[in-house]
Structures are given as C-alpha cells and as structure tokens.
Design a protein around this motif. Structure first.
Motif, mmCIF file in Angstrom:
data_model
loop_
_atom_site.group_PDB
_atom_site.id
_atom_site.type_symbol
_atom_site.label_atom_id
_atom_site.label_comp_id
_atom_site.label_asym_id
_atom_site.label_seq_id
_atom_site.Cartn_x
_atom_site.Cartn_y
_atom_site.Cartn_z
ATOM 1 N N LYS A 28 0.787 -0.722 -0.224
ATOM 2 C CA LYS A 28 0.088 0.235 0.355
ATOM 3 C C LYS A 28 0.914 1.033 -0.125
ATOM 4 C CE LYS A 28 -3.680 -2.318 2.258
ATOM 5 N NZ LYS A 28 -4.839 -2.100 4.260
ATOM 6 N N ILE A 29 2.294 0.903 0.654
ATOM 7 C CA ILE A 29 2.921 2.455 0.389
ATOM 8 C C ILE A 29 3.685 2.686 -0.719
ATOM 9 C CG2 ILE A 29 5.091 3.307 1.505
ATOM 10 C CD1 ILE A 29 4.848 0.920 4.268
ATOM 11 N N THR A 30 2.604 3.741 -1.414
ATOM 12 C CA THR A 30 3.216 4.026 -3.271
ATOM 13 C C THR A 30 4.408 4.396 -3.312
ATOM 14 O OG1 THR A 30 1.128 4.208 -3.288
ATOM 15 C CG2 THR A 30 1.781 4.214 -5.309
ATOM 16 N N PRO A 31 5.101 3.909 -4.164
ATOM 17 C CA PRO A 31 6.423 4.221 -4.674
ATOM 18 C C PRO A 31 6.183 5.709 -5.720
ATOM 19 C CG PRO A 31 6.520 1.824 -5.113
ATOM 20 C CD PRO A 31 4.922 2.059 -4.859
ATOM 21 N N ASN A 68 8.019 6.744 -7.726
ATOM 22 C CA ASN A 68 9.130 6.253 -9.081
ATOM 23 C C ASN A 68 9.528 7.505 -9.809
ATOM 24 O OD1 ASN A 68 8.152 3.722 -9.292
ATOM 25 N ND2 ASN A 68 6.732 3.818 -10.137
ATOM 26 N N TYR A 69 9.497 8.748 -8.922
ATOM 27 C CA TYR A 69 10.698 9.765 -9.373
ATOM 28 C C TYR A 69 11.841 9.997 -9.684
ATOM 29 C CZ TYR A 69 6.690 12.921 -7.078
ATOM 30 O OH TYR A 69 5.743 13.263 -6.479
ATOM 31 N N HIS A 70 12.624 8.801 -8.965
ATOM 32 C CA HIS A 70 13.726 8.528 -9.682
ATOM 33 C C HIS A 70 13.791 8.109 -11.338
ATOM 34 C CE1 HIS A 70 11.888 4.489 -8.687
ATOM 35 N NE2 HIS A 70 13.206 3.675 -9.441
ATOM 36 N N GLN A 71 12.858 7.788 -11.829
ATOM 37 C CA GLN A 71 12.571 7.474 -13.443
ATOM 38 C C GLN A 71 12.492 8.811 -14.526
ATOM 39 O OE1 GLN A 71 10.469 3.867 -13.045
ATOM 40 N NE2 GLN A 71 11.371 2.561 -12.914
ATOM 41 N N LEU A 72 11.679 9.998 -13.175
ATOM 42 C CA LEU A 72 11.775 10.738 -14.275
ATOM 43 C C LEU A 72 12.388 11.991 -14.698
ATOM 44 C CD1 LEU A 72 7.596 11.137 -12.635
ATOM 45 C CD2 LEU A 72 8.303 10.395 -14.297
ATOM 46 N N ALA A 73 12.793 12.271 -16.100
ATOM 47 C CA ALA A 73 13.600 13.831 -15.564
ATOM 48 C C ALA A 73 13.370 14.931 -15.184
ATOM 49 C CB ALA A 73 14.472 13.866 -17.414
ATOM 50 N N GLY A 95 15.688 0.752 -2.075
ATOM 51 C CA GLY A 95 16.874 0.813 -2.734
ATOM 52 C C GLY A 95 17.657 0.212 -4.054
ATOM 53 N N SER A 96 16.498 -1.122 -3.871
ATOM 54 C CA SER A 96 16.535 -1.876 -5.496
ATOM 55 C C SER A 96 15.758 -1.774 -6.474
ATOM 56 C CB SER A 96 15.856 -3.611 -4.462
ATOM 57 O OG SER A 96 14.060 -3.131 -4.644
ATOM 58 N N ARG A 97 15.435 -0.738 -6.423
ATOM 59 C CA ARG A 97 14.639 0.303 -6.989
ATOM 60 C C ARG A 97 15.940 1.316 -8.128
ATOM 61 N NH1 ARG A 97 9.445 -0.413 -4.738
ATOM 62 N NH2 ARG A 97 9.984 1.176 -3.510
ATOM 63 N N LEU A 98 16.075 1.684 -6.724
ATOM 64 C CA LEU A 98 17.094 2.579 -6.866
ATOM 65 C C LEU A 98 18.207 2.520 -7.911
ATOM 66 C CD1 LEU A 98 16.704 5.832 -6.702
ATOM 67 C CD2 LEU A 98 17.954 5.215 -4.159
ATOM 68 N N TYR A 103 21.267 6.981 -10.436
ATOM 69 C CA TYR A 103 21.593 6.041 -8.978
ATOM 70 C C TYR A 103 22.367 5.090 -9.562
ATOM 71 C CZ TYR A 103 18.389 9.503 -8.067
ATOM 72 O OH TYR A 103 17.428 10.551 -8.228
ATOM 73 N N ASN A 104 22.747 4.317 -10.447
ATOM 74 C CA ASN A 104 23.554 3.219 -10.794
ATOM 75 C C ASN A 104 25.131 3.524 -10.533
ATOM 76 O OD1 ASN A 104 23.797 4.601 -12.909
ATOM 77 N ND2 ASN A 104 22.707 2.881 -14.121
ATOM 78 N N SER A 105 25.473 4.661 -10.396
ATOM 79 C CA SER A 105 26.580 5.113 -10.447
ATOM 80 C C SER A 105 27.421 5.659 -9.353
ATOM 81 C CB SER A 105 26.883 5.679 -11.741
ATOM 82 O OG SER A 105 26.659 7.354 -11.055
ATOM 83 N N VAL A 106 26.437 5.923 -8.770
ATOM 84 C CA VAL A 106 26.856 6.429 -6.682
ATOM 85 C C VAL A 106 28.182 5.964 -5.940
ATOM 86 C CG1 VAL A 106 25.886 6.188 -4.127
ATOM 87 C CG2 VAL A 106 24.474 7.242 -6.260
ATOM 88 N N ASP A 107 29.000 6.470 -5.687
ATOM 89 C CA ASP A 107 29.765 5.919 -5.070
ATOM 90 C C ASP A 107 29.518 5.873 -3.307
ATOM 91 O OD1 ASP A 107 32.361 5.848 -7.240
ATOM 92 O OD2 ASP A 107 31.927 7.153 -7.637
ATOM 93 N N PHE A 108 29.226 7.054 -3.108
ATOM 94 C CA PHE A 108 28.601 6.075 -1.432
ATOM 95 C C PHE A 108 28.547 6.945 -1.533
ATOM 96 C CE2 PHE A 108 34.336 7.551 -1.732
ATOM 97 C CZ PHE A 108 34.535 6.448 -0.614
ATOM 98 N N ILE A 109 26.995 6.680 -0.012
ATOM 99 C CA ILE A 109 25.765 7.174 0.214
ATOM 100 C C ILE A 109 26.023 8.562 1.467
ATOM 101 C CG2 ILE A 109 23.387 6.504 1.369
ATOM 102 C CD1 ILE A 109 23.732 3.712 -0.390
#
Ligand SMILES: [Zn+2]
Length: 233
Positions: A42-45, A47-52, A105-108, A114-120
């Motif tokens: 029910k907690i809705t993502p 999906n902003y990470h996919q939007l330019a 994180g599994s979506r991000l 986000y796939n090229s992040v070195d450190f969080i």
C-alpha cells in the motif's frame, strides 16, 4: 544451547504479544520486520527516480546543481508512511528507516544516475541531537539503501558543526541562512571525483539538503544526487 532457549522463549512471547506493523498497527509482523506485507504494497513508490522532471528536482532548481533528485514514497497526511516516519523519528524505531531504505534501494540501483553512485552520505545530525534520539534517522535510511544497492554508506565525511535552531518556524530563506554554515567536509581527498548520494528522511523546504550539497560540491570533481524517504509540504 542458550541461544536456542532464548529463541524459543522469544517465539512463545511473540505468540502471546505479537509485534504489530508500525504502519497500520493491525497486522502482526515477524520479529525482524516493521512493515506488514499488506502495507508494503500500500505504500506507493513515487517512481520520481525514473523521471527527468519531478517535484523534488523542481524544489532545487536554480539553487544547487544536482545529477538527480527524488523521493521514494508518496506522502499522504495521516497515511501509513506518516506513521512509519513518526516511529522512525520519535518512537526509537531505527529499523523502520533501514527497512524503507531496503525497499527503495533495489529499485533505485536499476536507474541512472543512481547506479553510478560511489558513496551514500546521510544528512548529519548534530551530536547533541543524535545523542538525544540515539541514532540519526537519515543514516538508518542510508544503511537500508546501502544494503539493497550494494554501495557503501559513510557518516564520517559530512559532519554538522553547529546545532541550528529548530527549523519549523522559519521561512525557506530563513531556513537556508540558518543551516548554511552548519556543515563541514572531513577528509575531502577521499571524496574527490566521486558521485555522492545525499540522503535525508523528509524534504520540506530542501534548505538542509541544499546546504549539504553545496558543501560537498566544493570538493574537486564531486557530483551529487539526492534521495529522501518522502517529500512533504
Ligand atoms: Zn501494516
């Protein structure tokens, strides 16, 4: 042997007093979980990470240069996510932050940049406030993200040197002036040329994240992306 006994006692205790979901307070959850299966759906993502273009990015337009910015879940006043954030911030439930981080994180990690992040890097709390709460809630979210993204998180490179006044009564400009000088980068040479994912719990005006990002961007070659659990206000 002792741990077997402890496990059995814990299992019996759990049968009598089941731990309830921190979002709905209705359904029992396993000892290591804080969100029931029903609420996880029910907690809705957002999906902003996919939007330019998205409302979080818009909040930072003209203020600081980011690779990308997003929030993880839809924030509805009085909704399930608000209950979870309340537990994370005020009810001594750091595991809620870790669980939300793992979920998102599994979506991000499947999406650029986000796939090229070195450190969080979590937005730091001042030592006094951290001591009072016992943990930094943004760091708990960072920890969950780091597990499912398989990236390293570090709380030692960005520190808070000033305990700023409470933010709630201030305007956006007032808030920025309040936090502008509150942060410091430690061992900047280790961050050089890295892509950093700056993480917070809830974005309101974005002033704190803006001040942190500006500080990190002073390091040579650094790129910054931002993610928060939710966008409010
Ligand atoms: Zn639930």
């Amino acid at each position: 042997m002792k741990s077997m006994l402890q496990k059995t006692i814990r299992a019996i205790f759990q049968l009598i007093y089941p731990k309830l979901c921190f979002a709905c307070s209705k359904y029992p959850v396993l000892q290591d979980c804080s969100i029931c299966i029903s609420c996880q759906y029910k907690i809705t993502p957002t999906n902003y990470h996919q939007l330019a273009d998205n409302p979080v990015l818009e909040r930072f337009w003209g203020r600081v240069e980011l690779q990308h910015a997003s929030s993880s879940f839809e924030f509805i006043k009085g909704g399930l996510l608000q209950n979870l954030i309340h537990h994370l911030k005020y009810e001594n439930r750091p595991e809620v932050g870790v669980e939300l981080g793992k979920m998102h994180g599994s979506r991000l990690v499947k999406t650029e940049p986000y796939n090229s992040v070195d450190f969080i890097i979590p937005v730091p709390l001042h030592a006094h406030r951290k001591h009072k709460r016992g943990y930094n809630q943004a760091a708990m979210f960072a920890e969950g993200l780091s597990i499912s993204m398989r990236k390293t998180w570090t709380g030692s490179h960005l520190i808070r040197t000033e305990n700023t006044q409470t933010q709630t009564q201030k305007s956006r400009i007032g808030r920025f002036e309040n936090v502008e000088k509150a942060f410091e980068v430690v061992s900047p040479e280790r961050l050089r040329n890295k892509h950093l994912l700056l993480v917070d719990d809830v974005i309101t005006t974005g002033a704190t994240l803006e001040a942190c990002a500006i500080k990190l961007l002073e390091v040579e070659g650094v790129k910054v992306s931002v993610v928060a659990i939710a966008l409010a206000g």
